[in-house]
Design an enzyme around this catalytic site. Structure first.
Site, PDB file in Angstrom:
ATOM      1  N   ASP A 132      -2.038  12.158  -4.489  1.00  0.00           N
ATOM      2  CA  ASP A 132      -2.135  13.566  -4.858  1.00  0.00           C
ATOM      3  C   ASP A 132      -2.450  13.657  -6.353  1.00  0.00           C
ATOM      4  O   ASP A 132      -1.709  13.126  -7.181  1.00  0.00           O
ATOM      5  CB  ASP A 132      -0.809  14.263  -4.559  1.00  0.00           C
TER       6      ASP A 132
ATOM      7  N   THR B  48     -12.312   6.337   3.046  1.00  0.00           N
ATOM      8  CA  THR B  48     -11.156   7.026   3.590  1.00  0.00           C
ATOM      9  C   THR B  48     -11.497   8.482   3.921  1.00  0.00           C
ATOM     10  O   THR B  48     -12.492   9.037   3.440  1.00  0.00           O
ATOM     11  CB  THR B  48      -9.970   7.007   2.604  1.00  0.00           C
ATOM     12  N   ARG B  49     -10.631   9.092   4.723  1.00  0.00           N
ATOM     13  CA  ARG B  49     -10.843  10.485   5.116  1.00  0.00           C
ATOM     14  C   ARG B  49     -10.801  11.395   3.897  1.00  0.00           C
ATOM     15  O   ARG B  49     -11.625  12.299   3.741  1.00  0.00           O
ATOM     16  CB  ARG B  49      -9.769  10.883   6.131  1.00  0.00           C
TER      17      ARG B  49
ATOM     18  N   ASP C 199     -10.536  10.676  -6.471  1.00  0.00           N
ATOM     19  CA  ASP C 199     -11.760  11.464  -6.557  1.00  0.00           C
ATOM     20  C   ASP C 199     -11.593  12.613  -7.550  1.00  0.00           C
ATOM     21  O   ASP C 199     -12.382  13.561  -7.547  1.00  0.00           O
ATOM     22  CB  ASP C 199     -12.159  12.000  -5.177  1.00  0.00           C
TER      23      ASP C 199
ATOM     24  N   LYS D  88      -3.020  20.838 -11.540  1.00  0.00           N
ATOM     25  CA  LYS D  88      -2.546  21.815 -12.514  1.00  0.00           C
ATOM     26  C   LYS D  88      -1.733  21.123 -13.608  1.00  0.00           C
ATOM     27  O   LYS D  88      -0.937  20.237 -13.325  1.00  0.00           O
ATOM     28  CB  LYS D  88      -1.698  22.880 -11.815  1.00  0.00           C
TER      29      LYS D  88
ATOM     30  N   GLU E 201       0.857  -1.187   0.000  1.00  0.00           N
ATOM     31  CA  GLU E 201       0.000   0.000   0.000  1.00  0.00           C
ATOM     32  C   GLU E 201       0.887   1.228   0.000  1.00  0.00           C
ATOM     33  O   GLU E 201       1.719   1.406   0.902  1.00  0.00           O
ATOM     34  CB  GLU E 201      -0.925   0.013   1.218  1.00  0.00           C
TER      35      GLU E 201
ATOM     36  N   ASP F 126       9.328   6.726   0.570  1.00  0.00           N
ATOM     37  CA  ASP F 126       8.662   6.758  -0.734  1.00  0.00           C
ATOM     38  C   ASP F 126       8.339   5.339  -1.186  1.00  0.00           C
ATOM     39  O   ASP F 126       9.236   4.530  -1.443  1.00  0.00           O
ATOM     40  CB  ASP F 126       9.594   7.448  -1.734  1.00  0.00           C
TER      41      ASP F 126
END
Length: 242
Positions: free
Chosen positions: A136, A206-207, A172, A140, A61, A113
């Site tokens: 993330d 998830t949050r 999302d 942009k 994960e 990482d």
């Protein structure tokens, strides 16, 4: 031309280091229990059965946040080992504290990482699954090169998955989901099995997902599998990596 599994640019970070304090209790838990749960330093491929003390299938994960999803999925599926990687110390401390509190022995944690872990310390064909939940999105255009889920990453995952192994991504951000679907569909070492807009029952909310839903975002789960027959078949209702 398909990128080599080692072709990604390691100077580009796919994450932003966030500022945040780690509570004293969690830092104490991290110090006290790091030896039990942390991935040891070293070079070369990890001996996964030795690391977990088990020959059970292993799922990587990448980016577990505060660890709530990791804890829930590890508790629900004790027969699967989880190698969890994140760069943020507060999240690492929270996950280690949770593992100790719940006495879960099927998770090992790396503060670092996950992409580098995958490339440098995971042997080819050794993983039952890879999970990347809500990375993330770098919305942009000038930052798209920093997105984790690109062609080089897909090739790397395909190389590290065992036959039948599953890559499960969730985002999302719809443009990112569309890009990921195209990347996975183009990777010859993976078969894009499913793109769904309804959260699968095995993945907890998830949050970050809850925050996105509150803003009206559409959540997409993408599942791609390395072709072949798993060495250790799973039950039909929960394929390897889920």
């Amino acid at each position: 031309m398909t990128p080599r599994p080692d072709a990604a640019d390691d100077t580009l970070r796919s994450y932003k280091l966030r500022r945040g304090r780690t509570g004293t209790t969690r830092m104490q838990a991290l110090a006290a229990h790091r030896a039990r749960f942390a991935v040891p330093d070293g070079d070369g491929p990890l001996d996964l059965p030795a690391l977990f003390g088990s020959a059970a299938p292993v799922v990587l994960e990448i980016g577990f946040g505060t660890g709530g999803t990791t804890l829930a999925m590890a508790a629900a599926d004790p027969g699967t080992c989880v190698l969890a990687a994140d760069v943020h110390t507060p999240g690492v401390a929270a996950l280690v504290a949770g593992l100790h509190e719940q006495d879960l022995g099927n998770v090992r944690v790396l503060e670092g990482d996950g992409r580098l872990l995958l490339r440098q310390r995971i042997a080819p064909g050794s993983l039952a699954g890879v999970r990347v939940y809500f990375p993330d999105p770098w919305p942009k255009a000038r930052h798209h090169k920093r997105r984790l889920l690109d062609a080089a990453f897909a090739a790397l995952v395909a190389d590290r998955l065992a036959p039948g192994g599953l890559l499960h991504c969730a985002t999302d951000w719809e443009p990112y989901a569309q890009q990921v679907a195209a990347v996975l569909d183009a990777e010859p070492g993976l078969v894009l099995e499913e793109v769904r807009h309804e959260r699968p029952p095995w993945r907890p909310l998830t949050r970050f997902e809850a925050r996105g839903l509150a803003r009206g975002h559409v959540v997409t789960d993408l599942l791609a599998r390395r072709p072949g027959t798993p060495a250790q078949p799973r039950t039909p209702d929960r394929p390897a990596g889920r």
